[in-house]
Design a protein around this motif. Sequence first.
Motif, PDB file in Angstrom:
ATOM      1  N   PHE B  38       0.822  -1.203   0.000  1.00 30.64           N
ATOM      2  CA  PHE B  38       0.000   0.000   0.000  1.00 30.64           C
ATOM      3  C   PHE B  38       0.859   1.258   0.000  1.00 30.64           C
ATOM      4  O   PHE B  38       0.480   2.282  -0.576  1.00 30.64           O
ATOM      5  CB  PHE B  38      -0.941  -0.003   1.211  1.00 30.64           C
ATOM      6  CG  PHE B  38      -2.208  -0.760   0.972  1.00 30.64           C
ATOM      7  CD1 PHE B  38      -2.239  -2.138   1.078  1.00 30.64           C
ATOM      8  CD2 PHE B  38      -3.365  -0.093   0.620  1.00 30.64           C
ATOM      9  CE1 PHE B  38      -3.402  -2.839   0.843  1.00 30.64           C
ATOM     10  CE2 PHE B  38      -4.541  -0.791   0.386  1.00 30.64           C
ATOM     11  CZ  PHE B  38      -4.557  -2.160   0.495  1.00 30.64           C
ATOM     12  N   GLY B  42       0.505   3.938  -2.806  1.00 31.81           N
ATOM     13  CA  GLY B  42       0.173   5.279  -2.334  1.00 31.81           C
ATOM     14  C   GLY B  42       1.188   6.306  -2.782  1.00 31.81           C
ATOM     15  O   GLY B  42       0.827   7.431  -3.142  1.00 31.81           O
ATOM     16  N   ILE B  58      -3.927   6.365   1.505  1.00 33.26           N
ATOM     17  CA  ILE B  58      -3.845   5.007   0.970  1.00 33.26           C
ATOM     18  C   ILE B  58      -3.056   4.117   1.927  1.00 33.26           C
ATOM     19  O   ILE B  58      -3.418   2.958   2.189  1.00 33.26           O
ATOM     20  CB  ILE B  58      -3.195   5.042  -0.434  1.00 33.26           C
ATOM     21  CG1 ILE B  58      -4.130   5.745  -1.399  1.00 33.26           C
ATOM     22  CG2 ILE B  58      -2.883   3.644  -0.925  1.00 33.26           C
ATOM     23  CD1 ILE B  58      -3.564   5.935  -2.774  1.00 33.26           C
ATOM     24  N   THR B  61      -5.306   3.042   4.823  1.00 33.82           N
ATOM     25  CA  THR B  61      -6.233   1.944   4.545  1.00 33.82           C
ATOM     26  C   THR B  61      -5.480   0.615   4.546  1.00 33.82           C
ATOM     27  O   THR B  61      -5.998  -0.392   5.006  1.00 33.82           O
ATOM     28  CB  THR B  61      -6.938   2.107   3.190  1.00 33.82           C
ATOM     29  OG1 THR B  61      -5.955   2.185   2.178  1.00 33.82           O
ATOM     30  CG2 THR B  61      -7.801   3.319   3.138  1.00 33.82           C
ATOM     31  N   GLY B  62      -4.236   0.634   4.071  1.00 31.82           N
ATOM     32  CA  GLY B  62      -3.439  -0.585   4.133  1.00 31.82           C
ATOM     33  C   GLY B  62      -3.174  -1.017   5.561  1.00 31.82           C
ATOM     34  O   GLY B  62      -3.223  -2.207   5.889  1.00 31.82           O
TER      35      GLY B  62
END
Lengths: 128, 116
Positions: B38, B42, B58, B61-62
């Motif tokens: 990620f 990202g 990003i 969220t990972g």
Amino acid sequence: MNSFTSRLNSLFAFTLSVMAALTFLCFLSTFFNDHIRPVDIKVGKVTALNQVVLWDKIIERGEESLLDYHSANTKYYFWDYGNGLRGHENVTLTLSWNVIPNAGTLPKVTGAGSERIVFPDQYTSGRF
Amino acid sequence: MDYIYSFIPERIRNIPTHMDFDGQRRAEKYFQIIILLFAAVGFIWGYITQMFSHTLYILFTGVIISSVLTLIPWGMYRRNPLKWQPARDKDGNTASRPAIPAPQSQNKPKKKKLKD
């Protein structure tokens, strides 16, 4: 790694290291940015290497960046302590700006073009 | 903490929260791979849009995905439990067989392995 808190600790520490690495990469990437220069400008006064700033503005990302001012006043005081400005023929106004990154180099870009002003021989008094 | 522990109902207390060693190794590998993946995606996206905040969103969220996958002690991390020796009582007997007799009658390697 055998308990929830120890896993949480290693995950958190790993995430912080990854964020530090990303910030460093962001810093490196700013060395590869080039900037376009616009044409019409005026602001800092330049006389034989004496420079003062007459006006500045902070523009944030998303704000309107096309500025169009007419007959604005200078934002900062502009005093002449000697007689150097009377009849001065080479008062030049130029515009330059800093691009501020989240992380990275801070380039100063100077606009193309400048405005040359000749100061009159006589002082005048009164407000304009 | 122990005081609170006494209030938790039996069924919830019995939910296992450990991982065996192989599960711990796999969990660590999973979250490292996911977060790095990620982060790479990202960074590329953030470079394209020139917004570092996108990169961090990003990445976060990972982090959340890998937290759900590796912080919670799922059953898949308990598939390789340690093979313990069976328990012995004070006479050295296991639950099912008596202790192996003295070595003078047999040729034995130094380490005795109990078969069960």
